[in-house]
Design a protein around this motif. Structure first.
Motif, short mmCIF file in Angstrom:
data_model
loop_
_atom_site.label_atom_id
_atom_site.label_comp_id
_atom_site.label_asym_id
_atom_site.label_seq_id
_atom_site.Cartn_x
_atom_site.Cartn_y
_atom_site.Cartn_z
N ILE A 71 0.90 -1.19 -0.01
CA ILE A 71 0.04 0.01 0.04
C ILE A 71 0.76 1.28 0.02
O ILE A 71 0.42 2.41 -0.60
N GLY A 72 1.93 1.26 0.59
CA GLY A 72 2.84 2.26 0.58
C GLY A 72 3.40 2.55 -0.66
O GLY A 72 3.48 3.83 -0.98
N SER A 73 3.69 1.71 -1.53
CA SER A 73 4.22 1.92 -2.82
C SER A 73 3.20 2.55 -3.87
O SER A 73 3.35 3.43 -4.49
N LEU A 74 1.57 2.05 -3.54
CA LEU A 74 0.77 2.74 -4.25
C LEU A 74 0.95 4.03 -4.04
O LEU A 74 0.69 4.96 -4.81
N TYR A 75 0.95 4.68 -2.86
CA TYR A 75 0.52 6.15 -2.37
C TYR A 75 2.20 6.79 -2.97
O TYR A 75 2.04 7.96 -3.12
N GLN A 76 3.22 6.05 -3.23
CA GLN A 76 4.38 6.61 -3.99
C GLN A 76 3.82 7.23 -5.31
O GLN A 76 4.64 7.98 -5.60
N TYR A 77 3.14 6.59 -5.80
CA TYR A 77 2.83 6.73 -7.38
C TYR A 77 1.63 7.49 -7.78
O TYR A 77 1.42 8.34 -8.58
N TYR A 78 0.64 7.05 -6.66
CA TYR A 78 -0.65 7.88 -6.84
C TYR A 78 -0.89 8.41 -5.72
O TYR A 78 -1.27 7.74 -4.56
N PRO A 79 -1.57 9.60 -5.52
CA PRO A 79 -1.62 10.47 -4.36
C PRO A 79 -3.09 10.07 -3.69
O PRO A 79 -3.45 10.57 -2.61
N SER A 80 -3.96 9.33 -4.40
CA SER A 80 -5.23 9.20 -4.12
C SER A 80 -5.89 8.06 -4.81
O SER A 80 -5.45 7.72 -6.08
N LYS A 81 -7.00 7.56 -4.35
CA LYS A 81 -7.89 6.70 -5.11
C LYS A 81 -8.29 7.20 -6.50
O LYS A 81 -8.45 6.43 -7.38
N GLU A 82 -8.46 8.25 -6.22
CA GLU A 82 -9.13 9.09 -7.66
C GLU A 82 -8.15 9.07 -8.58
O GLU A 82 -8.45 8.96 -9.85
N ALA A 83 -6.81 9.38 -8.26
CA ALA A 83 -6.04 9.50 -9.17
C ALA A 83 -5.80 8.25 -9.91
O ALA A 83 -5.57 8.16 -11.20
N LEU A 84 -5.95 7.08 -9.31
CA LEU A 84 -5.88 5.71 -9.81
C LEU A 84 -6.98 5.33 -10.87
O LEU A 84 -6.61 5.06 -12.00
N VAL A 85 -8.08 5.83 -10.37
CA VAL A 85 -9.33 5.71 -11.10
C VAL A 85 -9.10 6.81 -12.49
O VAL A 85 -9.40 6.18 -13.65
N ALA A 86 -8.60 7.87 -12.26
CA ALA A 86 -8.51 8.64 -13.50
C ALA A 86 -7.05 8.11 -14.58
O ALA A 86 -7.61 8.30 -15.54
#
Lengths: 209, 209, 209, 209
Positions: A54-69
């Motif tokens: 989960i830490g890595s996820l937030y290294q690349y995307y600042p939020s859930k929305e960013a991922l969906v985007a």
DNA sequence: AATGAATGAGTTTTCATTCAT
DNA sequence: TATGAATGAAAACTCATTCAT
């Protein structure tokens, strides 16, 4: 200067490993979106499915929305790549062939990943405004309008903006509805394409004779 | 026997006092849906805005979904009351007037509560299947198909099922898109109606002469 | 495959830090159970007393029941470790000493944490079936029956299953009741042990002479 | 003067109608306790099952606990009516018959309503202290002790308090365990009674010869 | 007396996000 | 850089109890 919106990825992921991580995240998001819908797509689950912490996820995307985007963006890119190509090609075609190609590519585009398309179409307005399906429609509309203008002399319609709106909206709706809610119609996709083509032409072209 | 879906209300409000409570809840849900969207519509917020305790909310609705379903239901009823009336009236009209009325009522229906309509259209799939927008479209389609069949002799189209699909889907999409995303078009609603009418007629009617 | 029951822990704590968290949670649950009883033992209170966030609690245990199950498990393990040891040791002892040791260890076992034992004994049925006090009694019964069988020749009883039931149930009840409800009897625990021993022996052994 | 504890009924329900309401409430409580357990027994559900409004429930019982206490009370009364009768009758019987009757009545008492008995035994300590199962055991113990004292001369045991404790506790435990957890043993209840009788007698009586 | 609508404190539980290692 | 333990705000929902009618 405007602050970077929170739906942009955090960094450009230059190295190969980072690239793989980012891809895995976007892919996992798309899968979960399709399988479970937006509400069930938690960041922990996404990270899990991507095989990333989960830490890595937030290294690349600042939020859930960013991922969906990012998922939307990828999907839109795929669609528009195809649509743009075709709508450019038709420039040289006569109206009938042009419309037929346009209808066909609309259906084709909706079939790229219908399940994902559906989720995005149905649940996405929440994320940014410009990345949603509407943006696509606007580009399709603009391209189609360009074509109509180049053929102005051969048409019976006069308000080309209005005509492009009518045609683009209808074509999109027919493709969308057929692909997402009436799959049985695609059993004979040719018939559908023919019908829609006649539909549009009956509007655009002056009556024969 | 099937288990009662969790989207059904829990008990009927009989007394006047409870009837008011139920109304306030549905109304509050609609408002919050419009103002904040589905995700932000928590039961606590809804109860709060309705001026009702959270306990009362759960006495009448077993879940947030049930409340949303009630809102959808109310909205759909309003729309269909209007649409049904008009699509019944047109039975006796000649094609051109009939189509014009149908287009007009589609736009009119979408304007009943456009902001609510938008939220519902965009976020509905989560709630039940039978009360979503698709069901409406299907009824519109069926009604319109009935009309076409009564005028079969005057039409150039032969597959009336397909034709009804093409017309209903397009009319709905034009109304939907114009009302929700291109309000500027409604500045001259007459023009839009005229254009759409010509559009549909060009498809349905045999060429003149 | 059977669905994982909701009384199983969610994930193993691997790192030292998380191990401490898990321990704190189980310990806090036991304390609250003793102090306030099952009904007052809310997950928030448990997390609070453990000095851990509520989120962490749910990372390791999916429900309040799972936590209680963990407490039961820990307690049962302690008891059975002791009981098993003793009931194994007595294999070589003559009946009188064996029974005396069995009675003594029953009391001893109930004294490990009498207040917790009481809560668990009284409120367990809600949690799983296999970890409740009954399971313990059954193991004690089985072990004791094994012993009786090895001494069959020296006994006056013939139905050893029944005899083991009678003895194990009584010993357990005497220990349980004395420890939990008649603490004054434990002021002279030796006397109680002697009396219970004579009680059991009078039943098992043939009359002297 | 001590305030009336909240586990006492509110009023004496003199009229016939009130009496019926009160009975229905207690009966409904018992049923729900058996069917769903203490935790699921909400006052609303109880009122519902009793066919009484929640308001009426609170007219007769000030709290949920008071209702449960009433159930306990009713159950205990039933049990003790039977036990008291028998333990009084045995006064004139010789030891062997007396013990046999005592064992038999213990089992009989536990069979009056085993499912209710189990719930009460397992989940009740929460309600008052004096109404729970322990109180029963104490009365049984006292009665049995009285009998032992009247036969002091015929016994080998000397500490009659201790002996009564040992006997009463064991008899109760055997009956309790057999009825609630080992129903198969009751297929031949006579055998069980015989065995338990020999068990107790082996302890109380001096060895023959 | 009876009714049942209303209350709201309190409970369980999730999940986006942070941060020490 | 990666990890995953920890956080806690916030959401859904229950239920004993009150009180206007």
């Amino acid at each position: 200067m405007a602050r970077k919106p929170l739906t942009n990825p955090r960094k450009e992921a230059s190295q190969a490993r980072s690239r793989a991580t980012v891809d895995a995240l976007v892919e996992a998001t798309a899968r979960i979106l399709v399988r479970d819908g937006f509400d069930k797509a938690s960041t922990n689950r996404i990270a899990d499915m991507a095989g990333v912490s989960i830490g890595s996820l937030y290294q690349y995307y600042p939020s859930k929305e960013a991922l969906v985007a990012a998922v939307i963006d990828r999907h839109n890119r795929q669609i528009m790549r195809r649509v743009r190509t075709v709508l450019t090609e038709i420039a040289s075609l006569p109206i009938e062939s042009a419309v037929r190609r346009a209808v066909a590519v609309a259906i084709e585009a909706h079939r790229i990943d219908p399940r994902l398309h559906r989720v995005l179409a149905e649940q996405i307005p929440r994320v940014g405004q410009l990345q949603n399906v509407e943006a696509l429609n606007r580009e399709g509309y603009a391209l189609f309008r360009g074509y109509l203008e180049s053929r102005r002399g051969e048409l019976r319609v006069t308000d080309l903006g209005l005509a492009a709106f009518v045609c683009a909206t209808s074509i999109e709706a027919l493709a969308h509805t057929a692909v997402l809610y009436h799959t049985e119609m695609l059993l004979d996709a040719e018939a559908l394409i023919e019908e829609a083509t006649r539909f549009i032409l009956g509007y655009l072209q002056p009556p024969p004779g």
